[in-house]
Design a protein around this motif. Sequence first.
Motif, PDB file in Angstrom:
ATOM      1  N   ARG A  22       0.837  -1.199   0.000  1.00 50.88           N
ATOM      2  CA  ARG A  22       0.000   0.000   0.000  1.00 50.88           C
ATOM      3  C   ARG A  22       0.875   1.253   0.000  1.00 50.88           C
ATOM      4  NH1 ARG A  22      -3.033  -0.298   5.159  1.00 50.88           N
ATOM      5  NH2 ARG A  22      -1.171  -1.416   5.781  1.00 50.88           N
ATOM      6  N   MET A  23       0.268   2.378  -0.402  1.00 48.27           N
ATOM      7  CA  MET A  23       0.980   3.653  -0.376  1.00 48.27           C
ATOM      8  C   MET A  23       1.145   4.115   1.063  1.00 48.27           C
ATOM      9  SD  MET A  23      -0.031   6.563  -3.111  1.00 48.27           S
ATOM     10  CE  MET A  23      -1.589   5.951  -3.649  1.00 48.27           C
ATOM     11  N   SER A  24       2.239   4.765   1.300  1.00 47.97           N
ATOM     12  CA  SER A  24       2.463   5.278   2.648  1.00 47.97           C
ATOM     13  C   SER A  24       1.631   6.541   2.862  1.00 47.97           C
ATOM     14  CB  SER A  24       3.940   5.576   2.870  1.00 47.97           C
ATOM     15  OG  SER A  24       4.332   6.662   2.053  1.00 47.97           O
ATOM     16  N   LEU A  25       1.493   6.933   4.106  1.00 44.86           N
ATOM     17  CA  LEU A  25       0.686   8.101   4.471  1.00 44.86           C
ATOM     18  C   LEU A  25       1.240   9.372   3.839  1.00 44.86           C
ATOM     19  CD1 LEU A  25      -1.571   9.373   6.146  1.00 44.86           C
ATOM     20  CD2 LEU A  25       0.057   9.543   8.041  1.00 44.86           C
ATOM     21  N   GLN A  69       2.883   9.760   1.038  1.00 43.96           N
ATOM     22  CA  GLN A  69       2.566   9.794  -0.389  1.00 43.96           C
ATOM     23  C   GLN A  69       1.098  10.162  -0.602  1.00 43.96           C
ATOM     24  OE1 GLN A  69       3.843   5.840  -1.382  1.00 43.96           O
ATOM     25  NE2 GLN A  69       5.789   6.565  -2.221  1.00 43.96           N
ATOM     26  N   LYS A  70       0.223   9.631   0.233  1.00 39.43           N
ATOM     27  CA  LYS A  70      -1.203   9.960   0.114  1.00 39.43           C
ATOM     28  C   LYS A  70      -1.437  11.449   0.374  1.00 39.43           C
ATOM     29  CE  LYS A  70      -2.831   5.410   1.574  1.00 39.43           C
ATOM     30  NZ  LYS A  70      -3.506   4.660   2.641  1.00 39.43           N
ATOM     31  N   ILE A  91      -0.265  13.495  -2.702  1.00 39.60           N
ATOM     32  CA  ILE A  91      -1.192  13.356  -3.829  1.00 39.60           C
ATOM     33  C   ILE A  91      -2.472  14.148  -3.576  1.00 39.60           C
ATOM     34  CG2 ILE A  91      -2.668  11.704  -5.059  1.00 39.60           C
ATOM     35  CD1 ILE A  91      -0.322   9.705  -4.809  1.00 39.60           C
ATOM     36  N   LEU A  92      -3.010  14.068  -2.350  1.00 36.75           N
ATOM     37  CA  LEU A  92      -4.217  14.837  -2.022  1.00 36.75           C
ATOM     38  C   LEU A  92      -3.969  16.339  -2.089  1.00 36.75           C
ATOM     39  CD1 LEU A  92      -5.736  12.744   0.905  1.00 36.75           C
ATOM     40  CD2 LEU A  92      -6.629  13.013  -1.430  1.00 36.75           C
TER      41      LEU A  92
END
Length: 103
Positions: A77-80, A82-83, A86-87
């Motif tokens: 899964r993507m790490s926090l 990276q999220k 992106i957001l």
Amino acid sequence: MADRTGLTDEERAELEELRAEKAVRAQAARDAAERAELERLRGERARSEAEREQAARDAEARERGRALMEPDDDDLRMSLGQKIVILAVAGIVAVWLAVTALG
């Protein structure tokens, strides 16, 4: 008591007094040098301790950053971090599109 080649009792006493003063000055100089060396060594120890603490803080910060931005080895899964990035980019694009569309 004064002969031609020797010193008088008075001169001998003065010589001994001067030698004693010289020894006191020499001892004071050695003491001052030792104190200066002690202070220098204390300063070096304090600097090396501060450098060691700074290196430990840096390593801890790097580890926190790595954990935030890189996924675990066994986790796909993507790490926090990276999220969040992106957001944030998606939010900026949405605001930009809204501003250009509503003009």
